[in-house]
Design a protein around this motif. Structure first.
Motif, PDB file in Angstrom:
ATOM      1  N   GLN A   8      -3.187   6.969  -3.806  1.00 33.75           N
ATOM      2  CA  GLN A   8      -4.191   6.195  -3.916  1.00 33.75           C
ATOM      3  C   GLN A   8      -5.421   6.353  -3.042  1.00 33.75           C
ATOM      4  O   GLN A   8      -4.732   6.590  -1.722  1.00 33.75           O
ATOM      5  N   SER A  10      -7.301   4.427  -1.156  1.00 33.68           N
ATOM      6  CA  SER A  10      -7.044   3.497  -0.169  1.00 33.68           C
ATOM      7  C   SER A  10      -5.796   2.813  -0.312  1.00 33.68           C
ATOM      8  O   SER A  10      -5.216   2.393  -1.270  1.00 33.68           O
ATOM      9  N   ASN A  11      -5.222   2.466   1.145  1.00 26.35           N
ATOM     10  CA  ASN A  11      -3.916   1.724   1.246  1.00 26.35           C
ATOM     11  C   ASN A  11      -4.223   0.152   0.951  1.00 26.35           C
ATOM     12  O   ASN A  11      -3.180  -0.441   0.992  1.00 26.35           O
ATOM     13  N   LYS A  12      -5.472  -0.302   0.714  1.00 27.79           N
ATOM     14  CA  LYS A  12      -5.767  -1.390   0.696  1.00 27.79           C
ATOM     15  C   LYS A  12      -5.729  -2.183  -0.820  1.00 27.79           C
ATOM     16  O   LYS A  12      -5.549  -3.325  -1.298  1.00 27.79           O
ATOM     17  N   ASP A  13      -5.803  -1.186  -1.612  1.00 24.55           N
ATOM     18  CA  ASP A  13      -6.049  -1.457  -3.260  1.00 24.55           C
ATOM     19  C   ASP A  13      -4.537  -1.405  -3.707  1.00 24.55           C
ATOM     20  O   ASP A  13      -3.824  -0.761  -3.236  1.00 24.55           O
ATOM     21  N   GLU A  41      -6.040   7.160   5.422  1.00 21.52           N
ATOM     22  CA  GLU A  41      -5.985   5.804   4.703  1.00 21.52           C
ATOM     23  C   GLU A  41      -5.156   6.047   3.531  1.00 21.52           C
ATOM     24  O   GLU A  41      -5.610   5.249   2.432  1.00 21.52           O
ATOM     25  N   ASN A  43      -2.583   5.689   0.164  1.00 25.64           N
ATOM     26  CA  ASN A  43      -1.257   4.815  -0.123  1.00 25.64           C
ATOM     27  C   ASN A  43      -0.641   5.985  -1.001  1.00 25.64           C
ATOM     28  O   ASN A  43      -0.703   6.171  -2.075  1.00 25.64           O
TER      29      ASN A  43
END
Length: 69
Positions: A8, A10-13, A41, A43
């Motif tokens: 992914q 972004s690792n925040k999503d 960054e 995921n």
């Protein structure tokens, strides 16, 4: 060896299948590939070794590019 990395952006999503991207990378092992991508960054969902007929099939894809780090 060539590895196919599913990730992914972004690792925040929360991971969503429709947003999963792939990249190809050369490395000595799965651990080596993850280590090389650690500063990004991403995921990372899955790292898969690609060889033989599967590699030949993937190389026919127009999006096939091996990322060099």
């Amino acid at each position: 060896m060539i590895y196919k990395v599913y990730y992914q952006a972004s690792n925040k999503d929360v991971p969503v299948r429709e947003k999963t991207k792939t990249l190809y990378m050369e490395g000595e092992s799965e651990r080596d590939v993850r280590k090389k991508l650690a500063d990004r960054e991403f995921n990372i969902e899955f790292v898969q070794a690609v060889s033989g007929a599967y590699l030949e099939y993937e190389q026919q894809n127009e999006d096939y590019k091996v990322l060099e780090i």
